[in-house]
Design a protein around this motif. Structure first.
Motif, short mmCIF file in Angstrom:
data_model
loop_
_atom_site.label_atom_id
_atom_site.label_comp_id
_atom_site.label_asym_id
_atom_site.label_seq_id
_atom_site.Cartn_x
_atom_site.Cartn_y
_atom_site.Cartn_z
N THR A 147 55.71 -17.40 0.77
CA THR A 147 55.58 -16.29 1.71
C THR A 147 56.79 -16.32 2.64
OG1 THR A 147 54.40 -17.54 3.41
CG2 THR A 147 53.06 -16.48 1.68
N ALA A 148 57.03 -15.21 3.32
CA ALA A 148 58.17 -15.14 4.24
C ALA A 148 58.02 -16.16 5.37
CB ALA A 148 58.29 -13.73 4.81
N VAL A 149 56.78 -16.33 5.85
CA VAL A 149 56.55 -17.29 6.93
C VAL A 149 56.87 -18.70 6.47
CG1 VAL A 149 54.80 -18.33 8.42
CG2 VAL A 149 54.84 -15.85 8.09
N ARG A 150 56.44 -19.05 5.26
CA ARG A 150 56.72 -20.39 4.75
C ARG A 150 58.21 -20.59 4.51
NH1 ARG A 150 51.46 -20.22 0.85
NH2 ARG A 150 49.95 -20.91 2.42
N LEU A 151 58.91 -19.51 4.13
CA LEU A 151 60.36 -19.61 3.98
C LEU A 151 61.00 -19.96 5.32
CD1 LEU A 151 63.09 -19.19 2.60
CD2 LEU A 151 62.85 -16.74 3.05
N LEU A 152 60.56 -19.30 6.39
CA LEU A 152 61.11 -19.57 7.71
C LEU A 152 60.81 -21.00 8.15
CD1 LEU A 152 60.24 -16.25 9.57
CD2 LEU A 152 62.49 -17.00 8.79
N VAL A 153 59.59 -21.46 7.88
CA VAL A 153 59.23 -22.83 8.25
C VAL A 153 60.04 -23.83 7.43
CG1 VAL A 153 57.37 -24.53 8.33
CG2 VAL A 153 56.91 -22.16 8.98
N VAL A 173 65.51 -40.25 6.61
CA VAL A 173 65.04 -39.13 7.44
C VAL A 173 65.43 -37.80 6.82
CG1 VAL A 173 65.39 -37.93 9.64
CG2 VAL A 173 64.98 -40.40 9.61
N ALA A 174 66.69 -37.68 6.40
CA ALA A 174 67.16 -36.43 5.81
C ALA A 174 66.38 -36.08 4.56
CB ALA A 174 68.66 -36.54 5.49
N ILE A 175 66.19 -37.05 3.67
CA ILE A 175 65.47 -36.79 2.41
C ILE A 175 64.02 -36.43 2.68
CG2 ILE A 175 64.66 -37.86 0.27
CD1 ILE A 175 67.27 -39.52 0.30
N ALA A 176 63.38 -37.15 3.60
CA ALA A 176 61.96 -36.91 3.88
C ALA A 176 61.71 -35.54 4.50
CB ALA A 176 61.42 -38.01 4.79
N VAL A 177 62.52 -35.18 5.51
CA VAL A 177 62.32 -33.90 6.19
C VAL A 177 62.65 -32.74 5.27
CG1 VAL A 177 62.98 -32.47 8.15
CG2 VAL A 177 62.73 -34.93 8.45
N VAL A 178 63.74 -32.84 4.52
CA VAL A 178 64.09 -31.78 3.57
C VAL A 178 63.02 -31.66 2.49
CG1 VAL A 178 65.71 -31.10 1.77
CG2 VAL A 178 66.56 -31.87 3.98
N GLY A 179 62.50 -32.79 2.02
CA GLY A 179 61.44 -32.76 1.02
C GLY A 179 60.20 -32.03 1.53
N LEU A 180 59.86 -32.27 2.78
CA LEU A 180 58.72 -31.58 3.38
C LEU A 180 58.97 -30.07 3.43
CD1 LEU A 180 56.00 -31.65 4.84
CD2 LEU A 180 57.24 -32.06 6.98
N GLY A 181 60.18 -29.70 3.83
CA GLY A 181 60.51 -28.28 3.88
C GLY A 181 60.47 -27.63 2.51
N LEU A 182 61.05 -28.28 1.51
CA LEU A 182 61.06 -27.74 0.15
C LEU A 182 59.65 -27.57 -0.40
CD1 LEU A 182 64.01 -29.63 -1.61
CD2 LEU A 182 64.01 -27.34 -0.62
N SER A 183 58.77 -28.53 -0.09
CA SER A 183 57.41 -28.49 -0.64
C SER A 183 56.65 -27.25 -0.19
CB SER A 183 56.65 -29.75 -0.25
OG SER A 183 56.40 -29.79 1.15
N LEU A 184 57.04 -26.69 0.96
CA LEU A 184 56.35 -25.50 1.47
C LEU A 184 56.61 -24.26 0.63
CD1 LEU A 184 56.84 -25.88 5.33
CD2 LEU A 184 54.80 -26.40 3.98
N VAL A 185 57.70 -24.29 -0.14
CA VAL A 185 58.01 -23.11 -0.95
C VAL A 185 58.03 -23.41 -2.45
CG1 VAL A 185 59.25 -21.85 0.84
CG2 VAL A 185 60.47 -23.52 -0.55
N THR A 186 57.85 -24.68 -2.82
CA THR A 186 57.82 -25.01 -4.24
C THR A 186 56.43 -25.41 -4.74
OG1 THR A 186 58.43 -27.33 -3.79
CG2 THR A 186 60.23 -25.77 -4.23
N LEU A 187 55.61 -25.96 -3.86
CA LEU A 187 54.30 -26.46 -4.29
C LEU A 187 53.17 -25.51 -3.96
CD1 LEU A 187 54.58 -30.24 -3.30
CD2 LEU A 187 55.27 -29.11 -5.41
N ILE A 188 53.40 -24.56 -3.06
CA ILE A 188 52.36 -23.59 -2.70
C ILE A 188 52.95 -22.19 -2.76
CG2 ILE A 188 50.99 -25.17 -1.28
CD1 ILE A 188 52.41 -24.23 1.16
#
Length: 250
Positions: free
Chosen positions: A111-117, A93-108
């Protein structure tokens, strides 16, 4: 059984110190992988480094920290065991959720909004992993939680994780990267012990003897696997070719 009878530092404050140090190390490795992912020119390499970052932050900084801290958890006179499948699930769970969060700022595009998400998702990953891990506890009785402290633990995790991501993504100085790792360590350990302060224990001798594995029986395999993961991630970071990355990792 009264809440005051619980011990969170039955092995001394060494578990707190070790847990924090491990969390900082995992965070620094993960944030370095995150920075590397953002600097890579191709999507395939971005995905690879993002995955490495998720393993470092989710698996080492969050899950391994929780495991170490739980070595200090004890209810005197009450044998405590853990469900291995649920303990393993908490790592996933930890790896999957963190991976999802990281992908929002590493793969696309960042933006400030994506940083917050992304920070929110990483913080939620810390908190959800904690409570899934706590559900693995087996003893003659039940656990309950103070909802106000549970809510506070989520807030601590989200705010500190977002701050750590901001330091990594916006401020590129080496000192800022170090500060990000220290803040992320605070996020994880702070959330853990805030969550543990919310725990209420009720014992019931009529409940059947718990089935599972003791935390100390898991120490050797967990630490060997974690050491191999950390060594592999460090090796990849130090041997990665910076020539293909504009400006290197910086």
């Amino acid at each position: 059984m009264d809440h005051d009878s619980m011990q969170h530092f039955s092995a001394g404050l060494s578990t707190l110190l070790l847990a924090y140090v491990v969390s900082v190390i995992g965070s620094l490795i993960g944030l370095a992988c995150m920075a590397r992912a953002r600097a890579e020119p191709t999507r395939a390499t971005k995905v690879r480094w993002t995955a490495f970052g998720a393993v470092a932050i989710g698996g080492v900084a969050i899950w391994l920290m929780h495991f170490i801290a739980m070595l200090g958890f004890d209810v005197p006179g009450v044998p405590i065991k853990y469900s291995v499948p649920l303990t393993a699930l908490s790592a996933v769970v930890a790896i999957a959720v963190v991976g999802l969060g990281l992908s929002l700022v590493t793969l696309i595009r960042f933006t400030a909004v994506r940083l917050l998400v992304a920070g929110t998702l990483a913080g939620l990953g810390v908190a959800v992993m904690h409570y899934v891990g706590m559900s693995a506890i087996r003893f003659r009785g039940d656990l309950s939680y103070d909802p106000r402290l549970v809510a506070l633990s989520f807030v601590v995790a989200v705010v500190a994780a977002t701050a750590a991501f901001w330091f990594t993504l916006v401020v590129e100085a080496a000192a800022a990267r170090l500060a990000a790792g220290l803040i992320m360590g605070v996020a994880v350990t702070g959330m853990h012990y805030t969550g543990m302060a919310a725990v209420r224990v009720t014992t019931d001798p009529a409940v059947a003897a718990p089935q599972g594995t003791t935390a100390f029986d898991l120490v050797f395999p967990v630490f060997v696997l974690s050491a191999l993961v950390v060594a592999a991630l460090l090796w990849m970071l130090f041997t990665a070719d910076d020539d293909d990355v504009p400006g290197g990792i910086a």
